[in-house]
Design a protein around this motif. Structure first.
Motif, PDB file in Angstrom:
ATOM      1  N   MET A   1       0.829  -1.203   0.000  1.00 38.56           N
ATOM      2  CA  MET A   1       0.000   0.000   0.000  1.00 38.56           C
ATOM      3  C   MET A   1       0.867   1.258   0.000  1.00 38.56           C
ATOM      4  N   SER A   2       0.285   2.321  -0.493  1.00 35.18           N
ATOM      5  CA  SER A   2       0.973   3.613  -0.490  1.00 35.18           C
ATOM      6  C   SER A   2       0.934   4.189   0.927  1.00 35.18           C
ATOM      7  N   SER A   3       1.678   5.269   1.143  1.00 29.74           N
ATOM      8  CA  SER A   3       1.710   5.914   2.463  1.00 29.74           C
ATOM      9  C   SER A   3       0.320   6.365   2.892  1.00 29.74           C
TER      10      SER A   3
ATOM     11  N   GLU B   1       4.548  13.473  10.984  1.00 30.09           N
ATOM     12  CA  GLU B   1       3.730  12.270  11.039  1.00 30.09           C
ATOM     13  C   GLU B   1       3.643  11.604   9.664  1.00 30.09           C
ATOM     14  N   ARG B   2       3.521  12.439   8.629  1.00 26.97           N
ATOM     15  CA  ARG B   2       3.392  11.905   7.271  1.00 26.97           C
ATOM     16  C   ARG B   2       4.679  11.186   6.835  1.00 26.97           C
ATOM     17  N   VAL B   3       5.819  11.696   7.256  1.00 23.23           N
ATOM     18  CA  VAL B   3       7.100  11.085   6.899  1.00 23.23           C
ATOM     19  C   VAL B   3       7.185   9.642   7.388  1.00 23.23           C
ATOM     20  N   LYS B   4       6.590   9.382   8.558  1.00 17.70           N
ATOM     21  CA  LYS B   4       6.613   8.027   9.119  1.00 17.70           C
ATOM     22  C   LYS B   4       5.939   7.036   8.170  1.00 17.70           C
ATOM     23  N   PHE B   5       4.786   7.442   7.633  1.00 16.68           N
ATOM     24  CA  PHE B   5       4.043   6.576   6.713  1.00 16.68           C
ATOM     25  C   PHE B   5       4.776   6.446   5.379  1.00 16.68           C
ATOM     26  N   GLU B   6       5.383   7.532   4.940  1.00 16.91           N
ATOM     27  CA  GLU B   6       6.118   7.495   3.672  1.00 16.91           C
ATOM     28  C   GLU B   6       7.344   6.591   3.780  1.00 16.91           C
ATOM     29  N   LYS B   7       8.021   6.639   4.924  1.00 17.13           N
ATOM     30  CA  LYS B   7       9.184   5.796   5.151  1.00 17.13           C
ATOM     31  C   LYS B   7       8.775   4.318   5.195  1.00 17.13           C
ATOM     32  N   GLN B   8       7.654   4.044   5.871  1.00 17.62           N
ATOM     33  CA  GLN B   8       7.141   2.676   5.958  1.00 17.62           C
ATOM     34  C   GLN B   8       6.776   2.150   4.576  1.00 17.62           C
TER      35      GLN B   8
ATOM     36  N   GLN C   1       8.002   3.154   1.725  1.00 14.83           N
ATOM     37  CA  GLN C   1       9.232   2.977   0.962  1.00 14.83           C
ATOM     38  C   GLN C   1       9.923   1.654   1.310  1.00 14.83           C
ATOM     39  N   GLN C   2       9.949   1.318   2.590  1.00 13.41           N
ATOM     40  CA  GLN C   2      10.558   0.062   3.039  1.00 13.41           C
ATOM     41  C   GLN C   2       9.794  -1.146   2.484  1.00 13.41           C
ATOM     42  N   LEU C   3       8.473  -1.046   2.514  1.00  7.74           N
ATOM     43  CA  LEU C   3       7.644  -2.135   1.982  1.00  7.74           C
ATOM     44  C   LEU C   3       7.836  -2.293   0.481  1.00  7.74           C
ATOM     45  N   MET C   4       7.987  -1.167  -0.225  1.00 12.25           N
ATOM     46  CA  MET C   4       8.193  -1.203  -1.668  1.00 12.25           C
ATOM     47  C   MET C   4       9.542  -1.819  -2.020  1.00 12.25           C
ATOM     48  N   GLU C   5      10.568  -1.496  -1.244  1.00 12.64           N
ATOM     49  CA  GLU C   5      11.892  -2.075  -1.482  1.00 12.64           C
ATOM     50  C   GLU C   5      11.864  -3.586  -1.296  1.00 12.64           C
ATOM     51  N   LYS C   6      11.163  -4.037  -0.274  1.00 14.37           N
ATOM     52  CA  LYS C   6      11.025  -5.476  -0.032  1.00 14.37           C
ATOM     53  C   LYS C   6      10.242  -6.136  -1.165  1.00 14.37           C
ATOM     54  N   TYR C   7       9.188  -5.439  -1.626  1.00 16.48           N
ATOM     55  CA  TYR C   7       8.363  -5.964  -2.716  1.00 16.48           C
ATOM     56  C   TYR C   7       9.177  -6.143  -3.989  1.00 16.48           C
ATOM     57  N   ARG C   8      10.037  -5.170  -4.309  1.00 24.69           N
ATOM     58  CA  ARG C   8      10.870  -5.248  -5.514  1.00 24.69           C
ATOM     59  C   ARG C   8      11.773  -6.478  -5.476  1.00 24.69           C
ATOM     60  N   LYS C   9      12.357  -6.742  -4.315  1.00 28.00           N
ATOM     61  CA  LYS C   9      13.226  -7.907  -4.167  1.00 28.00           C
ATOM     62  C   LYS C   9      12.420  -9.205  -4.295  1.00 28.00           C
ATOM     63  N   ASP C  10      11.238  -9.201  -3.650  1.00 28.22           N
ATOM     64  CA  ASP C  10      10.381 -10.402  -3.677  1.00 28.22           C
ATOM     65  C   ASP C  10       9.870 -10.690  -5.080  1.00 28.22           C
ATOM     66  N   ILE C  11       9.477  -9.639  -5.815  1.00 30.81           N
ATOM     67  CA  ILE C  11       8.919  -9.843  -7.155  1.00 30.81           C
ATOM     68  C   ILE C  11       9.995 -10.297  -8.121  1.00 30.81           C
TER      69      ILE C  11
END
Length: 249
Positions: free
Chosen positions: A160-162, A197-204, A206-216
């Motif tokens: 999901m997006s931020s 507060e928004r940066v926290k969600f954006e960072k989360q 980004q981390q999920l997207m990086e993991k997704y790229r590796k997994d895909i």
């Protein structure tokens, strides 16, 4: 599977059902009730009444038997009902089957005539609309098929997006609200959210997207290894410039 307590009961029920069907056949009635519920056709979605193709002898037989079968055994499943009807279809006498086939051929001739009249009555706009909806339905079907195949083969899901990660933390306020009202409220709150507060969600995100790229990438390598290159994303091939090409330029 539907079971009778004795051979006598089975014979009586079979004779009752088949006898009732003979009456319907010799009365030559069109049976339009379907055994299963099918998805709407393009014409139905557009509110256009299209002639229905007559049921084949077996499906007509199964439709006629179904009410009595359900009355005798309300809890029977569709699979059991088809198996039971198939068994009785095989036991049906040749005379009735021949009569049913004859009636089907006649119904089919009538259907073809009605279909010709129907097709000639369609406007060019209606034909285009039907074509468009059919293409949309075919595309949606392929999308569902691909989605099911992805799930079966364990394709990683895009995170999901931020913004949607933020919404996940605000589910509690949805109770009692209309979906549009809820979405409007979430959008307004997101825009008013402090930057810290928004940066926290954006960072989360980004981390999920990086993991997704590796997994895909790992998943796609696996698909290539089993010969399913059709499920791998197409990537543009970069053509390396040679020394000659640079000279020509």
């Amino acid at each position: 599977m539907y079971k009778m307590s004795s051979f006598t009961q089975l014979s009586r029920l079979s004779n009752y059902l088949i006898g009732g069907y003979k009456t319907a056949v010799h009365g030559r009635t069109f049976i339009t009730t379907q055994v299963c519920n099918y998805a709407k056709s393009a014409e139905q979605k557009l509110g256009i009444e299209k002639p229905k193709r007559p049921l084949t002898p077996f499906f007509k037989f199964m439709t006629q038997m179904r009410p009595a079968l359900l009355a005798k055994n309300p809890g029977i499943t569709s699979k059991e009902a088809i198996a039971w009807s198939s068994k009785h279809w095989q036991q049906l006498d040749a005379e009735t089957k021949a009569q049913m086939a004859k009636e089907y051929e006649k119904d089919l001739e009538d259907y073809k005539k009605i279909k010709e009249i129907y097709e000639s009555s369609l406007t060019e706009e209606q034909k285009e609309d039907i074509k468009r909806v059919k293409e949309e339905m075919a595309a949606a079907k392929e999308k569902r098929k691909l989605k099911a195949e992805y799930a079966e083969l364990g394709r990683p899901k895009k995170p999901m997006s931020s913004y949607f990660l933020y919404i996940q933390t605000r589910k509690d306020i949805f109770q009692g609200k209309h979906i549009k009202e809820y979405q409007k409220k979430m959008r307004e709150d997101w825009l008013r959210l402090p930057e810290s507060e928004r940066v926290k969600f954006e960072k989360q995100a980004q981390q999920l997207m990086e993991k997704y790229r590796k997994d895909i990438e790992a998943w796609e390598l696996k698909m290539i290894s089993i010969g399913r290159t059709d499920l791998v994303r197409t990537k543009p091939v970069r053509v390396k410039k040679t020394a000659n090409s640079k000279t020509k330029q």
